[in-house]
Design a protein around this motif. Structure first.
Motif, PDB file in Angstrom:
ATOM      1  N   ARG A 237       8.658  42.058  74.060  1.00  0.00           N
ATOM      2  CA  ARG A 237       9.927  41.809  73.367  1.00  0.00           C
ATOM      3  C   ARG A 237       9.768  42.119  71.877  1.00  0.00           C
ATOM      4  N   GLY A 238      10.883  42.430  71.270  1.00  0.00           N
ATOM      5  CA  GLY A 238      10.904  42.639  69.823  1.00  0.00           C
ATOM      6  C   GLY A 238      10.746  44.105  69.447  1.00  0.00           C
ATOM      7  N   VAL A 239      10.640  44.316  68.140  1.00  0.00           N
ATOM      8  CA  VAL A 239      10.566  45.666  67.559  1.00  0.00           C
ATOM      9  C   VAL A 239       9.386  46.429  68.162  1.00  0.00           C
ATOM     10  N   ARG A 240       9.608  47.695  68.504  1.00  0.00           N
ATOM     11  CA  ARG A 240       8.501  48.505  69.024  1.00  0.00           C
ATOM     12  C   ARG A 240       7.607  48.953  67.880  1.00  0.00           C
ATOM     13  N   LEU A 241       6.305  48.930  68.115  1.00  0.00           N
ATOM     14  CA  LEU A 241       5.329  49.312  67.087  1.00  0.00           C
ATOM     15  C   LEU A 241       5.132  50.831  67.118  1.00  0.00           C
ATOM     16  N   LEU A 242       5.312  51.442  65.954  1.00  0.00           N
ATOM     17  CA  LEU A 242       5.260  52.899  65.852  1.00  0.00           C
ATOM     18  C   LEU A 242       4.183  53.316  64.855  1.00  0.00           C
ATOM     19  N   PRO A 243       3.591  54.502  65.057  1.00  0.00           N
ATOM     20  CA  PRO A 243       2.664  55.026  64.056  1.00  0.00           C
ATOM     21  C   PRO A 243       3.362  55.075  62.686  1.00  0.00           C
ATOM     22  N   GLY A 244       2.643  54.633  61.659  1.00  0.00           N
ATOM     23  CA  GLY A 244       3.219  54.591  60.314  1.00  0.00           C
ATOM     24  C   GLY A 244       3.690  53.206  59.907  1.00  0.00           C
ATOM     25  N   MET A 245       3.693  52.260  60.849  1.00  0.00           N
ATOM     26  CA  MET A 245       4.055  50.884  60.481  1.00  0.00           C
ATOM     27  C   MET A 245       2.856  50.201  59.844  1.00  0.00           C
ATOM     28  N   THR A 246       3.104  49.478  58.776  1.00  0.00           N
ATOM     29  CA  THR A 246       2.046  48.727  58.087  1.00  0.00           C
ATOM     30  C   THR A 246       2.496  47.278  58.007  1.00  0.00           C
ATOM     31  N   ILE A 247       1.722  46.399  58.623  1.00  0.00           N
ATOM     32  CA  ILE A 247       2.155  45.000  58.756  1.00  0.00           C
ATOM     33  C   ILE A 247       1.011  44.038  58.420  1.00  0.00           C
ATOM     34  N   ALA A 248       1.408  42.878  57.923  1.00  0.00           N
ATOM     35  CA  ALA A 248       0.456  41.780  57.712  1.00  0.00           C
ATOM     36  C   ALA A 248       0.573  40.828  58.895  1.00  0.00           C
ATOM     37  N   ILE A 249      -0.561  40.634  59.578  1.00  0.00           N
ATOM     38  CA  ILE A 249      -0.634  39.664  60.669  1.00  0.00           C
ATOM     39  C   ILE A 249      -1.347  38.448  60.101  1.00  0.00           C
ATOM     40  N   GLU A 250      -0.734  37.268  60.192  1.00  0.00           N
ATOM     41  CA  GLU A 250      -1.303  36.119  59.476  1.00  0.00           C
ATOM     42  C   GLU A 250      -1.079  34.791  60.188  1.00  0.00           C
ATOM     43  N   PRO A 251      -1.877  34.547  61.240  1.00  0.00           N
ATOM     44  CA  PRO A 251      -1.736  33.258  61.918  1.00  0.00           C
ATOM     45  C   PRO A 251      -2.017  32.067  60.997  1.00  0.00           C
ATOM     46  N   MET A 252      -1.121  31.079  61.085  1.00  0.00           N
ATOM     47  CA  MET A 252      -1.295  29.777  60.439  1.00  0.00           C
ATOM     48  C   MET A 252      -1.387  28.778  61.579  1.00  0.00           C
ATOM     49  N   ILE A 253      -2.565  28.205  61.766  1.00  0.00           N
ATOM     50  CA  ILE A 253      -2.844  27.396  62.953  1.00  0.00           C
ATOM     51  C   ILE A 253      -3.210  25.980  62.514  1.00  0.00           C
TER      52      ILE A 253
ATOM     53  N   HIS B 156       2.442  36.794  70.945  1.00  0.00           N
ATOM     54  CA  HIS B 156       2.026  36.178  72.210  1.00  0.00           C
ATOM     55  C   HIS B 156       0.506  36.039  72.261  1.00  0.00           C
ATOM     56  N   ALA B 157      -0.194  37.085  71.844  1.00  0.00           N
ATOM     57  CA  ALA B 157      -1.664  37.057  71.885  1.00  0.00           C
ATOM     58  C   ALA B 157      -2.210  35.960  70.963  1.00  0.00           C
ATOM     59  N   VAL B 158      -1.641  35.858  69.770  1.00  0.00           N
ATOM     60  CA  VAL B 158      -2.079  34.832  68.814  1.00  0.00           C
ATOM     61  C   VAL B 158      -1.802  33.443  69.388  1.00  0.00           C
TER      62      VAL B 158
ATOM     63  N   ALA C 187      -7.917  34.254  66.573  1.00  0.00           N
ATOM     64  CA  ALA C 187      -6.505  34.481  66.913  1.00  0.00           C
ATOM     65  C   ALA C 187      -5.963  35.670  66.125  1.00  0.00           C
ATOM     66  N   LEU C 188      -6.370  35.791  64.861  1.00  0.00           N
ATOM     67  CA  LEU C 188      -5.964  36.955  64.065  1.00  0.00           C
ATOM     68  C   LEU C 188      -6.434  38.246  64.742  1.00  0.00           C
ATOM     69  N   PHE C 189      -7.700  38.266  65.164  1.00  0.00           N
ATOM     70  CA  PHE C 189      -8.216  39.506  65.750  1.00  0.00           C
ATOM     71  C   PHE C 189      -7.603  39.786  67.127  1.00  0.00           C
ATOM     72  N   GLU C 190      -7.216  38.735  67.847  1.00  0.00           N
ATOM     73  CA  GLU C 190      -6.455  38.937  69.087  1.00  0.00           C
ATOM     74  C   GLU C 190      -5.117  39.612  68.770  1.00  0.00           C
ATOM     75  N   GLY C 191      -4.494  39.149  67.692  1.00  0.00           N
ATOM     76  CA  GLY C 191      -3.224  39.754  67.267  1.00  0.00           C
ATOM     77  C   GLY C 191      -3.411  41.219  66.906  1.00  0.00           C
ATOM     78  N   ILE C 192      -4.463  41.506  66.137  1.00  0.00           N
ATOM     79  CA  ILE C 192      -4.717  42.889  65.694  1.00  0.00           C
ATOM     80  C   ILE C 192      -4.962  43.797  66.906  1.00  0.00           C
ATOM     81  N   LYS C 193      -5.712  43.271  67.872  1.00  0.00           N
ATOM     82  CA  LYS C 193      -6.011  44.055  69.083  1.00  0.00           C
ATOM     83  C   LYS C 193      -4.741  44.492  69.806  1.00  0.00           C
ATOM     84  N   ASN C 194      -3.720  43.656  69.709  1.00  0.00           N
ATOM     85  CA  ASN C 194      -2.461  43.934  70.396  1.00  0.00           C
ATOM     86  C   ASN C 194      -1.448  44.677  69.532  1.00  0.00           C
ATOM     87  N   ALA C 195      -1.811  44.936  68.283  1.00  0.00           N
ATOM     88  CA  ALA C 195      -0.915  45.650  67.368  1.00  0.00           C
ATOM     89  C   ALA C 195      -1.189  47.148  67.482  1.00  0.00           C
TER      90      ALA C 195
END
Ligand code: MG
Length: 250
Positions: A189-205, A149-151, A130-138
């Motif tokens: 929906r939500g904030v648009r992802l732009l070059p230069g954004m650095t984010i932690a994606i962290e599914p808790m399942i 949504h992907a996660v 699920a984490l890697f699904e999230g990363i793929k969509n980031a």
């Protein structure tokens, strides 16, 4: 406010991320029956400090350790303890951050302790994927809702639940920056992802309900129904050339 990073800043975050990942790997190697969660915390702290970095979590909001170590039904923010001895069959989520030259890395992984049940292994596999699904969509041009949504889709298709009360986040000179990165969401929906954004994606399942509760120590967050939870996290940078996992060892 979302703080976009320059290429130079992202290079610095890559160094912090590398240290964070290597500290996490050292911690994972130490997970075995009979070891206390305190011993694992010491390994994390020693490793990070030897690199000339600082454990991001130590003292953060008063957190008393360098790693969050969350076993079985503990979702996140477990406090390491000399009295907590790991047992065969436990699943052990370790969350580690390191600050180096002004920037943080943040990552987490759930490790098996000895031989774990098939159900527990399936939860670990699904949460990691699920984490890697999230990363793929980031990716640049997508939106925060596409990640969540992907996660969510990946986890719920396997009958697991996504924790709502805690979410991913921006990372940079501060451990927690904007935007929030939920593990659930609506596409486009939500904030648009732009070059230069650095984010932690962290599914808790979780295996059961998505509901969690925080224990009286103010930190330890457990599933409301006592069932197992897993947690995997990477810090990534969104660039015009694609998405880079900053918390990678090599
Ligand atoms: Mg985090």
């Amino acid at each position: 406010m979302v703080i976009l990073k320059t290429t130079r800043e992202i290079a610095k975050m890559r160094n912090a991320g590398r240290i964070s990942q290597r500290a996490l790997q050292e911690a994972g190697r130490a997970v075995q029956p009979g070891v206390s969660t305190y011993e694992i915390d010491c390994i994390v702290r020693d490793y990070i400090e030897k690199q000339g970095a600082t454990p991001s979590f130590l003292g953060y909001g008063g957190f008393p350790a360098s790693a969050c170590i969350s076993v079985n039904n503990v979702v996140i923010h477990g406090i390491p303890s000399k009295n907590h001895i790991l047992k065969n069959g436990d699943i052990v989520s370790i969350d580690v951050g390191a600050k180096f030259e002004g920037y943080h890395g943040d990552n987490a992984w759930t490790f098996p302790c000895g031989d774990i049940s098939k159900d527990a292994q399936a939860l670990l596999d699904a949460t990691r994927e699920a984490l890697f699904e999230g990363i793929k969509n980031a990716v640049a041009g997508a939106r925060i809702g596409d990640i969540g949504h992907a996660v969510q889709q990946y986890a719920e298709a396997r009958s697991y639940s996504v924790v709502r009360d805690f979410v991913g986040h921006g990372v940079g000179a501060k451990l927690h920056e904007d935007p929030s990165v939920p593990n659930y969401g609506i596409p486009h929906r939500g904030v648009r992802l732009l070059p230069g954004m650095t984010i932690a994606i962290e599914p808790m399942i979780t295996q059961g309900t998505h509901k969690v509760k925080v224990l009286d120590d103010g930190w330890t967050t457990v599933t409301a129904d006592g069932m197992l939870a897993a947690h995997f996290e990477h810090t990534v940078a969104i660039t015009s050339d694609g998405t880079v996992i900053l918390t990678s060892a090599d």
